[in-house]
Enzyme design. Structure first.
Site, PDB file in Angstrom:
ATOM      1  N   CYS A   1     -34.372  -1.826  11.775  1.00  0.00           N
ATOM      2  CA  CYS A   1     -33.968  -3.204  11.479  1.00  0.00           C
ATOM      3  C   CYS A   1     -35.183  -4.086  11.263  1.00  0.00           C
ATOM      4  O   CYS A   1     -35.085  -5.163  10.719  1.00  0.00           O
ATOM      5  CB  CYS A   1     -33.119  -3.763  12.610  1.00  0.00           C
ATOM      6  SG  CYS A   1     -34.067  -3.950  14.116  1.00  0.00           S
TER       7      CYS A   1
ATOM      8  N   GLU B   1     -21.512   7.012  17.265  1.00  0.00           N
ATOM      9  CA  GLU B   1     -20.843   8.323  17.164  1.00  0.00           C
ATOM     10  C   GLU B   1     -21.663   9.286  16.305  1.00  0.00           C
ATOM     11  O   GLU B   1     -21.346  10.460  16.205  1.00  0.00           O
ATOM     12  CB  GLU B   1     -19.432   8.155  16.580  1.00  0.00           C
ATOM     13  CG  GLU B   1     -19.357   7.659  15.134  1.00  0.00           C
ATOM     14  CD  GLU B   1     -19.495   6.144  14.997  1.00  0.00           C
ATOM     15  OE1 GLU B   1     -19.899   5.488  15.988  1.00  0.00           O
ATOM     16  OE2 GLU B   1     -19.205   5.623  13.905  1.00  0.00           O
TER      17      GLU B   1
HETATM   18  P1  NAD Z   1     -22.929   0.177  12.571  1.00  0.00           P
HETATM   19  O1  NAD Z   1     -22.552  -1.246  12.616  1.00  0.00           O
HETATM   20  O2  NAD Z   1     -22.299   1.050  11.551  1.00  0.00           O
HETATM   21  O3  NAD Z   1     -22.635   0.867  13.989  1.00  0.00           O
HETATM   22  C1  NAD Z   1     -23.027   0.255  15.202  1.00  0.00           C
HETATM   23  C2  NAD Z   1     -21.943   0.474  16.255  1.00  0.00           C
HETATM   24  O4  NAD Z   1     -20.764  -0.252  15.878  1.00  0.00           O
HETATM   25  C3  NAD Z   1     -21.514   1.938  16.388  1.00  0.00           C
HETATM   26  O5  NAD Z   1     -21.347   2.212  17.762  1.00  0.00           O
HETATM   27  C4  NAD Z   1     -20.226   2.026  15.607  1.00  0.00           C
HETATM   28  O6  NAD Z   1     -19.329   2.954  16.158  1.00  0.00           O
HETATM   29  C5  NAD Z   1     -19.647   0.623  15.695  1.00  0.00           C
HETATM   30  N1  NAD Z   1     -19.004   0.192  14.441  1.00  0.00           N
HETATM   31  C6  NAD Z   1     -19.277   0.610  13.182  1.00  0.00           C
HETATM   32  N2  NAD Z   1     -18.515  -0.043  12.287  1.00  0.00           N
HETATM   33  C7  NAD Z   1     -17.765  -0.907  12.982  1.00  0.00           C
HETATM   34  C8  NAD Z   1     -16.795  -1.897  12.615  1.00  0.00           C
HETATM   35  N3  NAD Z   1     -16.461  -2.124  11.375  1.00  0.00           N
HETATM   36  N4  NAD Z   1     -16.232  -2.599  13.578  1.00  0.00           N
HETATM   37  C9  NAD Z   1     -16.576  -2.407  14.863  1.00  0.00           C
HETATM   38  N5  NAD Z   1     -17.483  -1.506  15.273  1.00  0.00           N
HETATM   39  C10 NAD Z   1     -18.083  -0.764  14.352  1.00  0.00           C
HETATM   40  O7  NAD Z   1     -24.517   0.218  12.450  1.00  0.00           O
HETATM   41  P2  NAD Z   1     -25.422   1.481  12.190  1.00  0.00           P
HETATM   42  O8  NAD Z   1     -25.248   1.909  10.776  1.00  0.00           O
HETATM   43  O9  NAD Z   1     -25.226   2.470  13.272  1.00  0.00           O
HETATM   44  O10 NAD Z   1     -26.883   0.838  12.387  1.00  0.00           O
HETATM   45  C11 NAD Z   1     -27.623   0.288  11.332  1.00  0.00           C
HETATM   46  C12 NAD Z   1     -27.520  -1.213  11.312  1.00  0.00           C
HETATM   47  O11 NAD Z   1     -27.931  -1.742  12.567  1.00  0.00           O
HETATM   48  C13 NAD Z   1     -28.465  -1.853  10.286  1.00  0.00           C
HETATM   49  O12 NAD Z   1     -27.796  -2.897   9.665  1.00  0.00           O
HETATM   50  C14 NAD Z   1     -29.614  -2.372  11.127  1.00  0.00           C
HETATM   51  O13 NAD Z   1     -30.319  -3.456  10.571  1.00  0.00           O
HETATM   52  C15 NAD Z   1     -28.883  -2.779  12.365  1.00  0.00           C
HETATM   53  N6  NAD Z   1     -29.781  -2.845  13.500  1.00  0.00           N
HETATM   54  C16 NAD Z   1     -30.126  -4.078  13.952  1.00  0.00           C
HETATM   55  C17 NAD Z   1     -31.015  -4.197  14.993  1.00  0.00           C
HETATM   56  C18 NAD Z   1     -31.427  -5.544  15.486  1.00  0.00           C
HETATM   57  O14 NAD Z   1     -31.939  -5.626  16.599  1.00  0.00           O
HETATM   58  N7  NAD Z   1     -31.212  -6.607  14.717  1.00  0.00           N
HETATM   59  C19 NAD Z   1     -31.549  -3.045  15.605  1.00  0.00           C
HETATM   60  C20 NAD Z   1     -31.147  -1.802  15.125  1.00  0.00           C
HETATM   61  C21 NAD Z   1     -30.259  -1.709  14.069  1.00  0.00           C
END
Ligand code: NAD
Length: 562
Positions: free
Chosen positions: A345, A199
């Site tokens: 990440c 979002e």
């Molecule tokens: P986030 O978890 O906040 O959001 C990711 C998605 O999940 C979004 O669409 C969001 O709306 C939803 N979301 C957020 N909180 C949620 C909850 N409590 N319950 C269910 N859904 C939820 O992540 P972000 O801040 O957008 O991204 C950064 C994170 O992603 C970092 O921890 C990074 O390491 C990780 N990441 C991992 C990889 C990988 O391949 N391992 C790649 C990119 C990013």
């Protein structure tokens, strides 16, 4: 504004934003091949991280809209799964071409909504494009297995069949690459997909599905809903009928000094993530994002019988051996720690200097100092802002916690001012040295331009530290000694290892194989594993003989097929 404390700056920015958010254009849903204005009354502001101006408003899709998306995906699956593999391949070729043609515009949108530099944003698109290119080989990728003559006149064959409706939930840090890890793989194998992009920067995803439409993917094969899951940890879910007292209690917790994230509240009955986890017509979920969300989605989705692949957070270590090529190693470290403002990440966020390599630390600091921090579209910018004021506050607090716990700050980018972008969420390159594994700044993923650094005596000591860390996303060793490199790659318990390669994200003929705390599930993203994730096996055993021989009487014993 900058005379205020960080906490007050964050609140002030939020107040200012509220004033003009309702004037911003809206992001649409994409359902059944059309861009649709949501009927919701809940909107989420998306900010340009360099200025904190609102650039668009994202709807929290209503229950009806989400159900409509599922119905559309179900309907499309009936015909889409019947298309020939060559039809799907041809559409992938078209999509590949369209993404290339629109690469610059996609990158501009990423810089606007996510903040990264334009060149880095192009890399974001390119790495996703490579998955599309890999999908163009689908006729060989989706091959099954056959064994003729398994018994007299009998052959067995295994097909890789699509699952049905699948879903993808994506994070903010790669707004193009990660949707492209998901929907091309899902579609080319004959599935349909509902995407729920972050979002915080949904624009690139919307542009990509528009290109998919132009490439000829039929209506309903990919749908996009928006929304969020408010809060990070499901601790409290007050009744929606009388949430007031609960909210006041939470405010008191804040005032009492509970750190951010210790108490969270989720609202809403029709949250989009829960909808995806619970809807019985959705067969599989691909998730990339934080640990809290990933664990939650993995557990909730699996409990409902879905396949889930969940890529989560990381703490990636770069091991610097004294025999490494110094200049290359320091350049690589600086790029991998601070590029994209550390919001990758696979960022190398921890450096371990082995033995005499510690003498190179002052040069590392000098190189980091030279990086230019600026808005992502400004020429010469090396790193842009963090995604939000909250993210900036969290990063600054983690740096402070390191200092309070005894680390030495060799470079401090917390007070950086970027001319012309005074309201942006900038943090400059920051290096914390003498960090110990028990410190909070080591235990938590910082996700900012902060390198934590350690000194150890031997390679074995470095391996011990890394294997004791719960994450297993990526790591790199810098050395000119093949035996050292080999020992490291064999002994290290991390899913993706680079030897003189700082960010070893595999190309899509392989899979993204983060392990341990960085991954839940058993089939990884893209590559062979990705094909396996989006398909299920169907094994057919058939018997044909020329004479149409009659069986002599019924046989009730288990057929043993000799
Ligand atoms: P986030 O978890 O906040 O959001 C990711 C998605 O999940 C979004 O669409 C969001 O709306 C939803 N979301 C957020 N909180 C949620 C909850 N409590 N319950 C269910 N859904 C939820 O992540 P972000 O801040 O957008 O991204 C950064 C994170 O992603 C970092 O921890 C990074 O390491 C990780 N990441 C991992 C990889 C990988 O391949 N391992 C790649 C990119 C990013």
């Amino acid at each position: 504004l900058f005379r205020l404390s960080l906490q007050k700056q964050v609140s002030a920015v939020r107040c200012l934003n509220r004033l003009y958010s309702s004037a911003a254009p809206t992001t649409k849903l994409f359902i059944d091949g059309e861009f649709v204005e949501s009927k919701t009354d809940k909107w989420i502001d998306v900010h340009n991280p360099a200025t904190n101006e609102v650039v668009t408003r994202v709807p929290e899709a209503t229950q009806n809209e989400m159900e409509w998306a599922v119905e559309s995906s179900k309907r499309a699956f009936q015909t889409w799964s019947d298309t020939t593999i060559l039809t799907r391949q041809q559409m992938m070729f078209k999509l590949q071409n369209l993404i290339k043609e629109n690469l610059k515009d996609l990158a501009k949108n990423i810089t606007l909504e996510q903040g990264k530099t334009l060149i880095d944003a192009e890399g974001d698109v390119m790495r996703g494009l490579q998955v599309v290119e890999h999908c163009c080989s689908i006729p060989s990728l989706q091959l099954g297995e056959t064994l003729p003559g398994i018994s007299k006149d009998m052959d067995t064959m295994t097909f890789r069949m699509p699952l049905g409706v699948t879903a993808g939930i994506t994070p903010f840090n790669f707004p193009a690459m990660i949707p492209l890890w998901m929907f091309p793989m899902a579609l080319v194998t004959g599935n349909t997909m509902i995407l729920k992009p972050s979002e915080r920067d949904p624009g690139a995803c919307m542009m990509l599905v528009e290109l998919a439409k132009e490439a000829g993917f039929p209506n309903g094969t990919v749908n996009v809903i928006h929304g969020r899951h408010n809060g990070n940890t499901v601790i409290m879910k007050p009744s929606e009928r009388d949430p007031g007292a609960c909210m006041m209690l939470m405010e008191l917790c804040n005032e009492a000094g509970f750190p951010p994230g210790t108490v969270n509240v989720i609202h809403g009955r029709h949250d989009s993530v829960n909808f995806i986890c619970d809807n019985p017509d959705i067969r599989a979920i691909s998730f990339v994002g934080s640990d809290q969300a990933g664990t939650y989605i993995y557990e909730r989705g699996s409990k409902n019988g879905k396949r889930v692949q969940s890529n989560m957070g990381a703490k990636n270590h770069g091991v610097v051996m004294p025999d490494a090529n110094k200049e290359n190693t320091l350049n690589q470290l600086v790029g991998a720690a601070f590029g994209a403002a550390g919001q990758r990440c696979m960022a190398l966020s921890t450096a371990i200097f082995v033995g005499e390599a510690k003498d190179w630390i002052p040069e590392l600091v000098e190189k980091a100092k030279k990086l230019k921090v600026n808005a992502g579209h400004e020429p010469g910018a090396d790193l842009g802002p963090l995604i939000s004021p909250d993210a900036k506050q969290r990063v600054c607090e983690l740096v402070q916690s390191g200092i309070d716990e005894g680390a030495q700050v060799l470079l401090d980018g917390r007070d950086i001012q970027v001319k012309g972008y005074e309201r942006g969420n900038f943090v400059g390159p920051t290096i914390l040295h003498y960090v110990k594994p028990e410190m909070k700044c080591y235990r938590e993923e910082i996700f900012g331009p902060v390198l934590v650094s350690m000194e150890v005596e031997t390679l074995d000591d470095a391996i011990k530290v890394i294997n004791a860390n719960p994450y297993g996303n990526g790591t790199a060793i810098f050395t000119t000694n093949g035996a050292t490199a080999r020992k490291y790659t064999m002994k290290i318990d991390v899913g993706q290892v680079g030897v003189n390669v700082p960010i070893p994200v595999p190309l899509p003929m392989f899979s993204f194989t983060g392990s341990r705390g960085s991954f839940r599930g058993d089939m990884n993203f893209y590559g062979k594993q990705g094909i396996q994730f989006y398909t299920q096996l169907k094994t057919v055993t058939q018997m044909w003989n020329e004479q149409d021989a009659q069986l002599s009487g019924s046989q009730t014993a288990m057929p043993v097929m000799r």
